[in-house]
Motif scaffolding. Structure first.
Motif, PDB file in Angstrom:
ATOM      1  N   LYS A   1       0.829  -1.198   0.000  1.00 51.20           N
ATOM      2  CA  LYS A   1       0.000   0.000   0.000  1.00 51.20           C
ATOM      3  C   LYS A   1       0.870   1.258   0.000  1.00 51.20           C
ATOM      4  O   LYS A   1       0.575   2.217  -0.692  1.00 51.20           O
TER       5      LYS A   1
ATOM      6  N   HIS B   1      -0.445   5.529   1.519  1.00 56.62           N
ATOM      7  CA  HIS B   1      -1.811   5.170   1.134  1.00 56.62           C
ATOM      8  C   HIS B   1      -2.808   5.956   1.985  1.00 56.62           C
ATOM      9  O   HIS B   1      -2.578   6.230   3.160  1.00 56.62           O
TER      10      HIS B   1
ATOM     11  N   ALA C   1      -8.406   2.837   0.031  1.00 56.25           N
ATOM     12  CA  ALA C   1      -8.228   1.673  -0.837  1.00 56.25           C
ATOM     13  C   ALA C   1      -7.494   1.989  -2.134  1.00 56.25           C
ATOM     14  O   ALA C   1      -6.639   1.228  -2.564  1.00 56.25           O
ATOM     15  N   ASP C   2      -7.819   3.113  -2.771  1.00 57.36           N
ATOM     16  CA  ASP C   2      -7.207   3.394  -4.071  1.00 57.36           C
ATOM     17  C   ASP C   2      -6.766   4.850  -4.215  1.00 57.36           C
ATOM     18  O   ASP C   2      -6.720   5.382  -5.308  1.00 57.36           O
ATOM     19  N   SER C   3      -6.471   5.491  -3.102  1.00 52.25           N
ATOM     20  CA  SER C   3      -5.940   6.856  -3.164  1.00 52.25           C
ATOM     21  C   SER C   3      -4.686   6.943  -2.295  1.00 52.25           C
ATOM     22  O   SER C   3      -4.469   6.105  -1.422  1.00 52.25           O
TER      23      SER C   3
ATOM     24  N   ARG D   1       0.184   4.137 -11.308  1.00 55.09           N
ATOM     25  CA  ARG D   1      -0.617   3.624 -12.434  1.00 55.09           C
ATOM     26  C   ARG D   1      -0.699   2.099 -12.429  1.00 55.09           C
ATOM     27  O   ARG D   1      -1.764   1.532 -12.660  1.00 55.09           O
TER      28      ARG D   1
ATOM     29  N   ASN E   1      -0.622   0.147 -10.029  1.00 52.79           N
ATOM     30  CA  ASN E   1      -1.425  -0.339  -8.908  1.00 52.79           C
ATOM     31  C   ASN E   1      -2.818   0.285  -8.856  1.00 52.79           C
ATOM     32  O   ASN E   1      -3.504   0.201  -7.839  1.00 52.79           O
ATOM     33  N   ASP E   2      -3.225   0.875  -9.987  1.00 52.77           N
ATOM     34  CA  ASP E   2      -4.594   1.371 -10.176  1.00 52.77           C
ATOM     35  C   ASP E   2      -5.085   2.340  -9.093  1.00 52.77           C
ATOM     36  O   ASP E   2      -6.240   2.269  -8.667  1.00 52.77           O
ATOM     37  N   TYR E   3      -4.215   3.242  -8.678  1.00 52.08           N
ATOM     38  CA  TYR E   3      -4.676   4.302  -7.783  1.00 52.08           C
ATOM     39  C   TYR E   3      -5.622   5.206  -8.561  1.00 52.08           C
ATOM     40  O   TYR E   3      -5.354   5.541  -9.706  1.00 52.08           O
ATOM     41  N   SER E   4      -6.721   5.609  -7.950  1.00 46.63           N
ATOM     42  CA  SER E   4      -7.672   6.477  -8.632  1.00 46.63           C
ATOM     43  C   SER E   4      -7.277   7.941  -8.495  1.00 46.63           C
ATOM     44  O   SER E   4      -7.542   8.735  -9.394  1.00 46.63           O
TER      45      SER E   4
ATOM     46  N   ASN F   1      -6.689   9.485 -11.959  1.00 45.48           N
ATOM     47  CA  ASN F   1      -6.367   8.495 -12.973  1.00 45.48           C
ATOM     48  C   ASN F   1      -7.433   8.542 -14.068  1.00 45.48           C
ATOM     49  O   ASN F   1      -8.577   8.152 -13.852  1.00 45.48           O
TER      50      ASN F   1
ATOM     51  N   GLN G   1      -9.178   5.130 -15.547  1.00 45.15           N
ATOM     52  CA  GLN G   1     -10.210   4.358 -14.828  1.00 45.15           C
ATOM     53  C   GLN G   1     -11.596   4.766 -15.264  1.00 45.15           C
ATOM     54  O   GLN G   1     -11.887   5.843 -15.604  1.00 45.15           O
TER      55      GLN G   1
END
Length: 172
Positions: free
Chosen positions: A63, A83, A86-88, A118, A120-123, A169, A172
């Motif tokens: 994370k 982190h 979850a995705d930020s 990118r 790890n698909d962070y938004s 991102n 997404q």
């Protein structure tokens, strides 16, 4: 994981692992450099010490992430991903020693950071900085970050304009 830094900066290695002494040297690098170059007071070094200690004590592999550039045993550059859900995440502690600027080290560290974000698909990613850090702001803007908030502050012993940048991102 260890990376080889860009050509033109021979003898530099970049790692994702802290070693003994790195925590203190990263805090000291921030305190010394920001005092010498920008006049930030001791409050800034205290802030970095407190928040960086929290970061390394609460570090969650997978994370959180770091990239530390060294020439021999000396830390000369650093960037971290903290982190924030979850995705930020938050970009923190981005620094390079003056003698390694304009040679591509900061851009290299920032590229590693963004590649990781990118992959790890962070938004979204955000960061706080000050308006006098023009070179870093240039990198952020080139990558699609934009300013979302500004506030006056004297937290670090001098009047500053703090700025919050955000990146979303688009894939997404």
């Amino acid at each position: 994981m260890t990376f080889i830094a860009p050509s033109g900066i021979e003898g530099i290695h970049v790692s994702n692992q802290l070693e003994a002494g790195d925590i203190g040297s990263i805090i000291a690098l921030h305190g010394k450099l920001y005092f010498e170059e920008y006049g930030f007071g001791l409050g800034f070094e205290k802030y970095v010490a407190r928040t960086f200690a929290d970061f390394v004590c609460q570090f969650e592999p997978g994370k959180d992430a770091i990239w530390i550039a060294k020439k021999g045993p000396q830390a000369i550059g650093f960037i971290a991903l903290v982190h924030r859900g979850a995705d930020s995440g938050q970009l923190r502690y981005f620094i390079t020693c003056p003698e390694y600027r304009k040679k591509g080290l900061g851009r290299f560290l920032f590229r590693q950071f963004m590649n990781h974000v990118r992959a790890n698909d962070y938004s979204e990613i955000y960061l706080w900085t000050t308006s006098n850090l023009k070179a870093a702001a240039h990198l952020y803007l080139q990558e699609g970050f934009y300013i979302t908030e500004e506030r006056q502050s004297d937290t670090f012993g001098i009047p500053l304009l703090e700025q919050k940048y955000k990146w979303k991102n688009q894939a997404q």
